[in-house]
Design an enzyme around this catalytic site. Structure first.
Site, PDB file in Angstrom:
ATOM      1  N   LYS A 113      23.388  88.987  24.691  1.00  0.00           N
ATOM      2  CA  LYS A 113      22.859  88.364  23.472  1.00  0.00           C
ATOM      3  C   LYS A 113      21.379  88.034  23.611  1.00  0.00           C
ATOM      4  O   LYS A 113      20.620  88.166  22.652  1.00  0.00           O
ATOM      5  CB  LYS A 113      23.656  87.099  23.128  1.00  0.00           C
ATOM      6  CG  LYS A 113      25.054  87.382  22.622  1.00  0.00           C
ATOM      7  CD  LYS A 113      25.673  86.142  22.002  1.00  0.00           C
ATOM      8  CE  LYS A 113      27.112  86.376  21.589  1.00  0.00           C
ATOM      9  NZ  LYS A 113      27.762  85.135  21.125  1.00  0.00           N
ATOM     10  N   LYS A 193      33.781  96.961  23.034  1.00  0.00           N
ATOM     11  CA  LYS A 193      34.852  96.201  22.374  1.00  0.00           C
ATOM     12  C   LYS A 193      34.588  96.089  20.876  1.00  0.00           C
ATOM     13  O   LYS A 193      33.431  96.108  20.440  1.00  0.00           O
ATOM     14  CB  LYS A 193      35.009  94.812  23.013  1.00  0.00           C
ATOM     15  CG  LYS A 193      33.868  93.885  22.728  1.00  0.00           C
ATOM     16  CD  LYS A 193      34.153  92.465  23.175  1.00  0.00           C
ATOM     17  CE  LYS A 193      32.953  91.631  22.756  1.00  0.00           C
ATOM     18  NZ  LYS A 193      32.853  90.303  23.226  1.00  0.00           N
ATOM     19  N   LYS A 196      32.428  91.452  16.049  1.00  0.00           N
ATOM     20  CA  LYS A 196      31.929  91.023  14.751  1.00  0.00           C
ATOM     21  C   LYS A 196      30.482  91.456  14.545  1.00  0.00           C
ATOM     22  O   LYS A 196      30.030  91.615  13.433  1.00  0.00           O
ATOM     23  CB  LYS A 196      31.994  89.502  14.659  1.00  0.00           C
ATOM     24  CG  LYS A 196      33.391  88.949  14.511  1.00  0.00           C
ATOM     25  CD  LYS A 196      33.331  87.442  14.607  1.00  0.00           C
ATOM     26  CE  LYS A 196      34.698  86.814  14.412  1.00  0.00           C
ATOM     27  NZ  LYS A 196      34.700  85.418  14.830  1.00  0.00           N
TER      28      LYS A 196
HETATM   29  P1  AMP Z   1      34.898  85.333  18.660  1.00  0.00           P
HETATM   30  O1  AMP Z   1      34.935  86.175  17.459  1.00  0.00           O
HETATM   31  O2  AMP Z   1      33.894  85.808  19.659  1.00  0.00           O
HETATM   32  O3  AMP Z   1      34.805  83.868  18.376  1.00  0.00           O
HETATM   33  O4  AMP Z   1      36.312  85.565  19.348  1.00  0.00           O
HETATM   34  C1  AMP Z   1      37.493  84.907  18.971  1.00  0.00           C
HETATM   35  C2  AMP Z   1      38.611  85.324  19.899  1.00  0.00           C
HETATM   36  O5  AMP Z   1      38.896  86.705  19.759  1.00  0.00           O
HETATM   37  C3  AMP Z   1      38.285  85.115  21.390  1.00  0.00           C
HETATM   38  O6  AMP Z   1      39.441  84.628  22.042  1.00  0.00           O
HETATM   39  C4  AMP Z   1      37.954  86.489  21.893  1.00  0.00           C
HETATM   40  O7  AMP Z   1      38.239  86.662  23.250  1.00  0.00           O
HETATM   41  C5  AMP Z   1      38.868  87.352  21.027  1.00  0.00           C
HETATM   42  N1  AMP Z   1      38.320  88.705  20.833  1.00  0.00           N
HETATM   43  C6  AMP Z   1      37.115  89.017  20.290  1.00  0.00           C
HETATM   44  N2  AMP Z   1      36.932  90.363  20.250  1.00  0.00           N
HETATM   45  C7  AMP Z   1      38.059  90.906  20.801  1.00  0.00           C
HETATM   46  C8  AMP Z   1      38.500  92.257  21.036  1.00  0.00           C
HETATM   47  N3  AMP Z   1      37.730  93.293  20.702  1.00  0.00           N
HETATM   48  N4  AMP Z   1      39.704  92.433  21.602  1.00  0.00           N
HETATM   49  C9  AMP Z   1      40.485  91.383  21.929  1.00  0.00           C
HETATM   50  N5  AMP Z   1      40.152  90.103  21.736  1.00  0.00           N
HETATM   51  C10 AMP Z   1      38.945  89.845  21.177  1.00  0.00           C
END
Ligand code: AMP
Ligand code: TRP
Length: 326
Positions: A113, A193, A196
């Protein structure tokens, strides 16, 4: 016996996708039966990268609504916005004084980031705030995707340091990650991965995407130049990712799916995956549409009130231990 505590958080940035759901949120829902569950829309974390205030404001309520739509049940789980419980930030400050810079320098998420938005203190100390989120509730377990492993390790290390210095205070929290789905990959770049912040919207399937959009996204999913549907995460990352998604949504084993689709051709295989995902997301979309923004806001305000009461109890203990007691 009193139930153990589960805590997790999600950032209110952009749209929630099936990676979030399969890696984390479906566990959030499942754990509600057995644990004392606390879930948080971590809006302070979302301010660590450049953002638009109006968009953040809308995104917070949208994210809260989506959490309820996937099955986070406010009558069984404590659900609130992080910024409305100032004890998170307070504990973060105390933990910051016990955090070696070396640990923060190793964080891959920070490096990635910072390359995009510059080296900023908030972004740098992001993992300390995350540790505070978890520890302020003395959580025993944290359901997240596998991209959070490094952050969880720091959390355990900080809990341990605090306990050694000030006496047994925090449980050492365990990470809960699903066997399949802990890292869902982008449909456009199966070596990265699903995220968002992916520049290409076709890479992520969003929980609120229409059936047509979902079908299109799977149709254009990047695979490989072979013809066989086989599971090989290294050589066939795209197909393997689709098999993972297919397997989770159907409850069928990957072996079973490979048996059926090995010679089906990529086109029909992708269509079949799209169909089960469309079916799986329909109830979420329906639930989302039946939720009212004002009801959701009220639930979040109520959650913040309860969370503040709980967090304050823990913080009173922490303050006393570190010499800042009343
Ligand atoms: P975030 O959107 O970064 O706040 O992520 C929210 C949750 O989703 C966290 O527990 C991340 O580890 C999980 N997460 C985000 N992207 C992925 C992905 N591509 N595959 C699996 N889990 C994910
Ligand atoms: N860092 C997590 C992510 O990007 C979000 C998060 C913040 C979190 N605080 C947390 C997750 C506490 C679990 C527990 O996904």
């Amino acid at each position: 016996m009193t139930k153990q505590t589960v805590f997790s958080g999600i950032q209110p940035t952009g749209d929630v996708h099936i990676g979030n759901y399969l890696g984390a949120l479906r566990n959030w829902v499942a754990l509600q039966d057995e644990y004392d569950t606390i879930y948080c829309v971590v809006d302070l974390h979302a301010t660590t990268v450049p953002y638009d205030p109006k968009e953040l404001h809308d995104s917070r309520i949208l994210t809260a609504k989506l959490l309820m739509a996937v099955g986070v049940d406010p009558s069984r789980s404590l659900l609130y916005f992080q910024s409305q419980v100032p004890q998170h930030a307070e504990l973060s400050w105390i933990l910051g004084s016990m955090t070696p810079l070396g640990a923060l320098n190793r964080m891959t998420q920070y490096k990635e980031k910072a390359e995009k938005v510059g080296q900023m203190l908030g972004l740098y100390s992001y993992p300390v705030l995350m540790a505070a989120d978890i520890l302020v509730h003395k959580a025993h377990a944290v359901p997240v995707g596998d991209d959070q492993t490094q952050h969880l390790e720091l959390t355990r290390d900080l809990a341990d340091r605090f306990n050694n210095r000030f006496g047994e205070t925090f449980p050492i929290p365990e990470q809960i990650t699903p066997k399949r789905g802990a890292r869902i990959m982008s449909l456009q770049d199966p070596t990265a991965k699903m995220s968002k912040s992916d520049g290409d919207p076709r890479g992520s399937v969003l929980l609120l995407d229409s059936a047509d959009t979902i079908v299109k996204k799977f149709k254009t999913a990047v695979t490989d130049s072979e013809r066989e549907v086989r599971y090989d995460r290294e050589k066939k990352a795209g197909i393997s990712n689709l098999l993972d998604i297919f397997s989770i949504y159907t409850g069928r084993s990957v072996e079973d799916l490979v048996d059926e689709y090995v010679d089906a051709g990529y086109g029909p295989f992708k269509e079949a995956v799209a169909e089960v995902v469309v079916g799986g997301l329909a109830p979420i979309r329906n639930a989302f549409n039946s939720l009212d923004d004002e009801d959701v806001s009220r639930i979040m305000a109520r959650g913040a009130l309860d969370a503040r009461t709980r967090a304050e109890q823990e913080m009173a203990d922490v303050r006393r231990r570190v010499g800042l007691g009343a």
